[in-house]
Design an enzyme around this catalytic site. Structure first.
Site, PDB file in Angstrom:
ATOM      1  N   LYS A 118       1.050  -1.582  -0.127  1.00 19.49           N
ATOM      2  CA  LYS A 118      -0.171   0.159   0.079  1.00 19.49           C
ATOM      3  C   LYS A 118       1.102   1.038   0.270  1.00 19.49           C
ATOM      4  O   LYS A 118       2.163   1.634   1.049  1.00 19.49           O
ATOM      5  CB  LYS A 118      -0.931  -0.123   0.965  1.00 19.49           C
ATOM      6  CG  LYS A 118      -1.861   1.354   1.295  1.00 19.49           C
ATOM      7  CD  LYS A 118      -2.536   1.252   1.918  1.00 19.49           C
ATOM      8  CE  LYS A 118      -2.425   1.380   3.858  1.00 19.49           C
ATOM      9  NZ  LYS A 118      -2.090   3.135   4.436  1.00 19.49           N
ATOM     10  N   GLU A 137      -9.359   8.040   3.531  1.00 16.23           N
ATOM     11  CA  GLU A 137      -9.125   8.130   4.622  1.00 16.23           C
ATOM     12  C   GLU A 137      -9.499   9.612   4.908  1.00 16.23           C
ATOM     13  O   GLU A 137      -9.089  10.702   4.647  1.00 16.23           O
ATOM     14  CB  GLU A 137      -7.857   7.890   5.235  1.00 16.23           C
ATOM     15  CG  GLU A 137      -7.529   8.401   6.907  1.00 16.23           C
ATOM     16  CD  GLU A 137      -6.065   8.344   7.890  1.00 16.23           C
ATOM     17  OE1 GLU A 137      -5.703   8.488   8.516  1.00 16.23           O
ATOM     18  OE2 GLU A 137      -5.852   7.457   7.061  1.00 16.23           O
TER      19      GLU A 137
END
Length: 276
Positions: free
Chosen positions: A118, A186
């Site tokens: 990631k 996020e």
């Protein structure tokens, strides 16, 4: 079929295929025992660079090194046989160039057994994502609040409000177009997360985003109440294990000081016969 219903290892391709289907469940893990508790219960186990703050007491993720990620990645891999293992690329390990990113991503995967990496960033990291994917490294993207850019973002603020939503939308679209198999959203407004989830072809995994995302991720220590008094708005505490542990430690200390522990049951006799 969820990962809990099969003995096969979850793959990035299967995660991609869950777009618009059963929500994906993701948690962070940094140790073998925690990974064993999660294996087959959650779909994706992320060795997050949040390990720097959670386990090493760092003020942010910026001090996390490649060696730290490899060490914790190996530990988590030992506890998994079914869930997909994804590992964060730490700050400074991929931003310089696609070639740098490939060298370090290849090392992370080869030395930990992770199936994917990631990395943070959208439009400006699209070339790097495409470079990795073309060379056999599955990539999970991460847009919105990107903790590694906390200094340029001015803190851990919500991203994408008002006209700034176009920037986050473009980042998510660029991440998907570059070939990522999923993307973390996020700390973005719920309406923006819903819009992104509806318009891009890869699963969105929310953390402080929307229930409409294709999955959710939390830091396991946050949701278990294991550390820290600060609780972000997007975290739900499913347990208060930190308080339980503090009480147990206090009980232990009191018994040691009062000579109540170890009791006879916890000591050894002079002979095996006497012990029986």
């Amino acid at each position: 079929m969820s990962v809990s219903q099969t003995q096969r290892v979850m793959t990035p391709v299967e995660v991609l295929g869950r777009k618009g289907g059963e929500p994906l469940v993701c948690l962070t893990a940094y140790t073998t025992p925690m990974a064993r508790l999660m294996d087959g219960v959650v779909d994706i186990v992320l060795v997050g660079d949040s390990v720097g703050m959670v386990l090493h007491g760092l003020p942010s993720t910026l001090g996390v090194t490649l060696e730290m990620m490899i060490m914790h990645g190996r530990a988590v891999a030992r506890g998994l046989s079914r869930s997909l293992l994804v590992i964060d690329m730490p700050f400074g390990s991929y931003e310089e160039s696609p070639a740098q990113a490939f060298r370090n991503a290849a090392r992370l995967i080869s030395e930990t057994g992770a199936a994917a990496v990631k990395l943070e960033g959208g439009v400006h990291m699209a070339e790097t994502i495409a470079f990795l994917v073309a060379r056999g490294i599955p990539v999970m993207g991460h847009v919105g609040l990107t903790p590694q850019a906390v200094n340029t973002l001015g803190g851990y603020k919500v991203q994408g409000r008002g006209s700034d939503g176009a920037r986050i939308q473009a980042d998510a679209e660029a991440t998907a177009a570059a070939g990522a198999f999923s993307v973390v959203l996020e700390k973005v407004p719920a309406s923006l997360a819903d819009k992104i989830s509806e318009t891009i072809a890869i699963p969105t995994i929310g953390i402080g985003a929307s229930v409409g995302c294709d999955g959710q991720v939390l830091v396991v220590d946050d949701m278990l109440g294991l550390f820290g008094d600060f609780l972000p708005k997007f975290v739900k505490r499913y347990a208060e294990l930190g308080q339980t542990a503090r009480e147990a430690i206090a009980d232990y200390a009191a018994e040691v000081r009062g000579r109540a522990f170890p009791a006879a049951a916890h000591q050894f006799a002079d002979s095996e016969k006497a012990a029986k």
